[in-house]
Design a protein around this motif. Structure first.
Motif, PDB file in Angstrom:
ATOM      1  N   GLY A 157      -0.918  -2.632  -7.196  1.00 37.14           N
ATOM      2  CA  GLY A 157      -0.398  -1.406  -6.631  1.00 37.14           C
ATOM      3  C   GLY A 157       1.377  -0.967  -6.001  1.00 37.14           C
ATOM      4  N   SER A 158       1.968   0.002  -5.265  1.00 32.76           N
ATOM      5  CA  SER A 158       3.413   0.027  -5.326  1.00 32.76           C
ATOM      6  C   SER A 158       2.947  -0.846  -3.588  1.00 32.76           C
ATOM      7  CB  SER A 158       4.312   0.869  -4.860  1.00 32.76           C
ATOM      8  OG  SER A 158       3.428   2.134  -5.268  1.00 32.76           O
ATOM      9  N   ASP A 159       2.180  -0.521  -3.551  1.00 31.00           N
ATOM     10  CA  ASP A 159       1.386  -1.215  -1.543  1.00 31.00           C
ATOM     11  C   ASP A 159       1.797  -2.559  -2.253  1.00 31.00           C
ATOM     12  OD1 ASP A 159       0.720   1.324  -0.901  1.00 31.00           O
ATOM     13  OD2 ASP A 159      -1.615   0.638  -1.151  1.00 31.00           O
ATOM     14  N   PHE A 163       4.542   7.815   4.710  1.00 28.76           N
ATOM     15  CA  PHE A 163       4.075   7.126   4.117  1.00 28.76           C
ATOM     16  C   PHE A 163       3.804   5.387   4.494  1.00 28.76           C
ATOM     17  CE2 PHE A 163       2.688   3.989   0.666  1.00 28.76           C
ATOM     18  CZ  PHE A 163       1.290   3.899   0.594  1.00 28.76           C
ATOM     19  N   TYR A 213       5.165   1.394   4.778  1.00 28.57           N
ATOM     20  CA  TYR A 213       6.322   0.138   5.302  1.00 28.57           C
ATOM     21  C   TYR A 213       6.183  -0.162   6.087  1.00 28.57           C
ATOM     22  CZ  TYR A 213       7.888   4.412   2.119  1.00 28.57           C
ATOM     23  OH  TYR A 213       7.701   5.334   1.059  1.00 28.57           O
ATOM     24  N   CYS A 268      11.095   8.083   0.583  1.00 31.76           N
ATOM     25  CA  CYS A 268      10.329   8.371   1.192  1.00 31.76           C
ATOM     26  C   CYS A 268      10.798   9.865  -0.063  1.00 31.76           C
ATOM     27  CB  CYS A 268       9.536   8.612   1.413  1.00 31.76           C
ATOM     28  SG  CYS A 268       8.054   8.335   0.012  1.00 31.76           S
ATOM     29  N   ASN A 319       6.831  12.022   1.544  1.00 28.79           N
ATOM     30  CA  ASN A 319       4.499  11.825   1.289  1.00 28.79           C
ATOM     31  C   ASN A 319       4.680  11.495   3.191  1.00 28.79           C
ATOM     32  OD1 ASN A 319       2.631  11.857   2.282  1.00 28.79           O
ATOM     33  ND2 ASN A 319       2.281  10.221   0.586  1.00 28.79           N
ATOM     34  N   ASP A 359      10.799   5.223  -2.773  1.00 31.95           N
ATOM     35  CA  ASP A 359       9.553   4.676  -3.092  1.00 31.95           C
ATOM     36  C   ASP A 359      10.083   6.201  -3.872  1.00 31.95           C
ATOM     37  OD1 ASP A 359       6.929   5.278  -3.629  1.00 31.95           O
ATOM     38  OD2 ASP A 359       6.591   5.030  -1.729  1.00 31.95           O
ATOM     39  N   ALA A 387       7.380   7.972  -5.825  1.00 33.65           N
ATOM     40  CA  ALA A 387       5.190   7.303  -6.365  1.00 33.65           C
ATOM     41  C   ALA A 387       5.376   9.605  -6.741  1.00 33.65           C
ATOM     42  CB  ALA A 387       4.273   7.372  -4.659  1.00 33.65           C
ATOM     43  N   TYR A 388       5.899  10.037  -5.851  1.00 31.97           N
ATOM     44  CA  TYR A 388       5.146  11.272  -6.283  1.00 31.97           C
ATOM     45  C   TYR A 388       6.617  12.184  -7.396  1.00 31.97           C
ATOM     46  CZ  TYR A 388       2.065  10.945  -3.182  1.00 31.97           C
ATOM     47  OH  TYR A 388       0.938  10.043  -2.106  1.00 31.97           O
ATOM     48  N   THR A 403       4.735   3.945  -9.657  1.00 34.14           N
ATOM     49  CA  THR A 403       3.596   4.253  -9.167  1.00 34.14           C
ATOM     50  C   THR A 403       2.703   5.241 -10.637  1.00 34.14           C
ATOM     51  OG1 THR A 403       1.323   3.899  -7.992  1.00 34.14           O
ATOM     52  CG2 THR A 403       2.253   5.993  -8.033  1.00 34.14           C
ATOM     53  N   LYS A 460      -0.366   8.235  -9.318  1.00 38.09           N
ATOM     54  CA  LYS A 460      -0.611   9.659  -9.204  1.00 38.09           C
ATOM     55  C   LYS A 460      -0.433  10.414  -9.817  1.00 38.09           C
ATOM     56  CE  LYS A 460      -0.282   8.347  -4.942  1.00 38.09           C
ATOM     57  NZ  LYS A 460      -0.774   8.582  -3.671  1.00 38.09           N
ATOM     58  N   ARG A 509      -4.420   0.152  -9.745  1.00 38.87           N
ATOM     59  CA  ARG A 509      -3.606  -0.709  -9.374  1.00 38.87           C
ATOM     60  C   ARG A 509      -2.596  -1.414 -10.158  1.00 38.87           C
ATOM     61  NH1 ARG A 509      -3.852   1.761  -6.227  1.00 38.87           N
ATOM     62  NH2 ARG A 509      -2.893   0.099  -4.367  1.00 38.87           N
ATOM     63  N   LEU A 510      -1.479  -0.566 -10.216  1.00 40.56           N
ATOM     64  CA  LEU A 510      -0.416  -0.782 -11.094  1.00 40.56           C
ATOM     65  C   LEU A 510       0.835  -0.128 -10.064  1.00 40.56           C
ATOM     66  CD1 LEU A 510       1.167  -2.555 -12.661  1.00 40.56           C
ATOM     67  CD2 LEU A 510       1.027  -0.932 -14.095  1.00 40.56           C
ATOM     68  N   GLY A 511       1.849  -0.638  -9.881  1.00 37.19           N
ATOM     69  CA  GLY A 511       3.105  -0.017  -9.094  1.00 37.19           C
ATOM     70  C   GLY A 511       3.638  -0.376 -10.038  1.00 37.19           C
TER      71      GLY A 511
HETATM   72  C1  PLP Z   1       5.018   6.867  -1.275  1.00 39.49           C
HETATM   73  C2  PLP Z   1       4.033   6.308  -1.607  1.00 39.49           C
HETATM   74  N1  PLP Z   1       3.909   5.556  -1.744  1.00 39.49           N
HETATM   75  C3  PLP Z   1       3.566   4.778  -2.753  1.00 39.49           C
HETATM   76  C4  PLP Z   1       1.692   4.916  -2.665  1.00 39.49           C
HETATM   77  C5  PLP Z   1       0.796   3.863  -2.526  1.00 39.49           C
HETATM   78  O1  PLP Z   1       1.246   4.089  -4.731  1.00 39.49           O
HETATM   79  P1  PLP Z   1      -0.037   2.450  -4.958  1.00 39.49           P
HETATM   80  O2  PLP Z   1      -1.588   3.010  -5.732  1.00 39.49           O
HETATM   81  O3  PLP Z   1       0.696   2.489  -6.289  1.00 39.49           O
HETATM   82  O4  PLP Z   1      -0.552   1.234  -3.882  1.00 39.49           O
HETATM   83  C6  PLP Z   1       2.031   6.358  -2.225  1.00 39.49           C
HETATM   84  C7  PLP Z   1      -0.168   6.174  -1.991  1.00 39.49           C
HETATM   85  O5  PLP Z   1      -0.743   7.250  -1.707  1.00 39.49           O
HETATM   86  C8  PLP Z   1       2.390   7.295  -1.663  1.00 39.49           C
HETATM   87  O6  PLP Z   1       1.982   7.987  -0.888  1.00 39.49           O
END
Ligand code: PLP
Length: 359
Positions: free
Chosen positions: A81-83, A108, A111, A152, A156, A181, A183-184, A208, A211, A219-221
């Protein structure tokens, strides 16, 4: 190694070698008696008895083919995950108790959470009330402890893109890492910062598969950046951070871009319907335009509405309490059936709301 990145990495990591796992020492064919695996197979069926490739080379080649053929394998990091990548970046670049990250709320939450876990300071500068960067405040408040800035985009929870020109201003003047980031981004028509990574050695872009690709459970970022940055992440990550199932299924998905497009088009169309319908309602103060798969909406009586929806089994995210988000709920775009139920419930609440108003 470029001087700037070398100077940013926490000093004790500079000479550190990654853990030498069995599969990193030998990755060819043969009778594998080197990793204490179970040679008979897996109790769950399938061939999960073997450890996966620690550096996911085949998967990264496919990701590069999809994302940008100018990337090299050593520009790409795969995280659980990007987490995980957010956490590893903070671990690699910020000294606990000394350094800080800079973030721009509302944003988000991971961070901040990862910084707290790593005992790293958090310097928060709110976005402006149109959810853009407050450039004068940022320039004024960056200091020698600021090691990573997280942006971001699309943001988000607000859903908007952060202006390119303003990100460039920071990139041109900041000596730490700038993480964008995305993600979207799959739900937006905007150009990705991945295409500009070569110009900025201190830029890291996060993407990521959770989404637009619809593979959150796997779980892949991915992190895209300069080889010096990717190298330190590879050094400190757990040896087999991406499992075989994920490698296999994401590889398969990457060969189906048409399915991705079809899903994204559907979600964008649903987003437009929700945006239009909700913005007409009397309970709505504002629907913020969104480039993500969610809408931030400012409602009359948002907390009461939240409870009303919850009782009907419709769960949205309460964003009250975040800067500029008072009265706001964040609503993920669902399937057409789910969105229909949501709109019906909102209309029901609207009728109650209108009837409860003094004549
Ligand atoms: C902006 C942002 N970055 C990263 C993530 C986490 O992504 P991942 O599922 O790849 O850990 C999210 C999850 O909601 C998000 O909103």
């Amino acid at each position: 190694m470029s001087l700037e990145i070398k100077n940013l990495i926490r000093p004790h990591l500079l000479g550190l070698q990654p853990y030498s796992s069995a599969r990193s020492e030998y990755s060819g064919d043969g009778i594998l008696l080197d990793a204490n695996e179970n040679a008979l197979g897996s109790v769950c069926g399938g061939s999960y008895n073997r450890y996966p490739d620690p550096l996911q080379k085949d998967l990264k080649a496919k990701i590069i083919h999809w994302l940008n053929p100018d990337l090299a394998i050593d520009n790409v990091f795969c995280g659980n995950g990007s987490d995980e990548i957010i956490d590893l970046l903070i671990k690699a670049f910020c000294r606990p108790g000394e350094d800080e990250i800079m973030i721009f709320p509302p944003v988000f939450g991971m961070y901040e959470k990862c910084a707290q876990i790593n005992d790293v300071g958090i310097h928060a500068i709110n976005l402006t009330d149109d959810f853009q960067l407050d450039i004068p405040a940022i320039k004024d408040q960056i200091n020698e402890r600021t090691k990573i800035i997280f942006i971001c985009s699309p943001n988000n929870p607000s859903g908007n893109l952060i202006h390119t020109e303003e990100i460039k201003i920071i990139l041109d003047s900041f000596n730490g890492l700038l993480v964008i980031d995305e993600a979207y981004i799959g739900f937006s028509n905007a150009r990705s910062w991945v295409d500009r990574f070569q110009k900025y050695p201190n830029l890291v872009v996060l993407r990521t598969f959770s989404k637009a690709w619809g593979m959150a459970a796997l779980r892949l970022g991915i992190g895209i950046g300069a080889p010096e940055v990717i190298n330190v992440l590879n050094t400190i990550k757990m040896p087999y951070n991406i499992n075989s199932n994920t490698i296999e299924l994401v590889s398969k998905a990457l060969s189906k871009p048409e399915v991705l497009k079809e899903m994204v088009d559907k979600i964008k169309a649903e987003r437009a319907i929700l945006e239009q319908q909700i913005s007409w309602m009397e309970i709505t103060k504002k629907v913020y335009p969104s480039e993500g798969n969610y809408l931030l909406v400012k409602f009359q009586n948002s907390l009461e509405l939240y409870g009303f929806l919850k009782k009907k089994g419709l769960i949205v995210r309460d964003r009250n309490g975040q800067p500029h988000c008072n009265g706001c709920l964040r609503i993920t775009v669902g399937s057409p059936e789910e969105n229909k139920l949501l709109l019906e419930a909102l209309k029901e609440y609207e009728a109650l709301f209108i009837n409860s108003k003094p004549a």
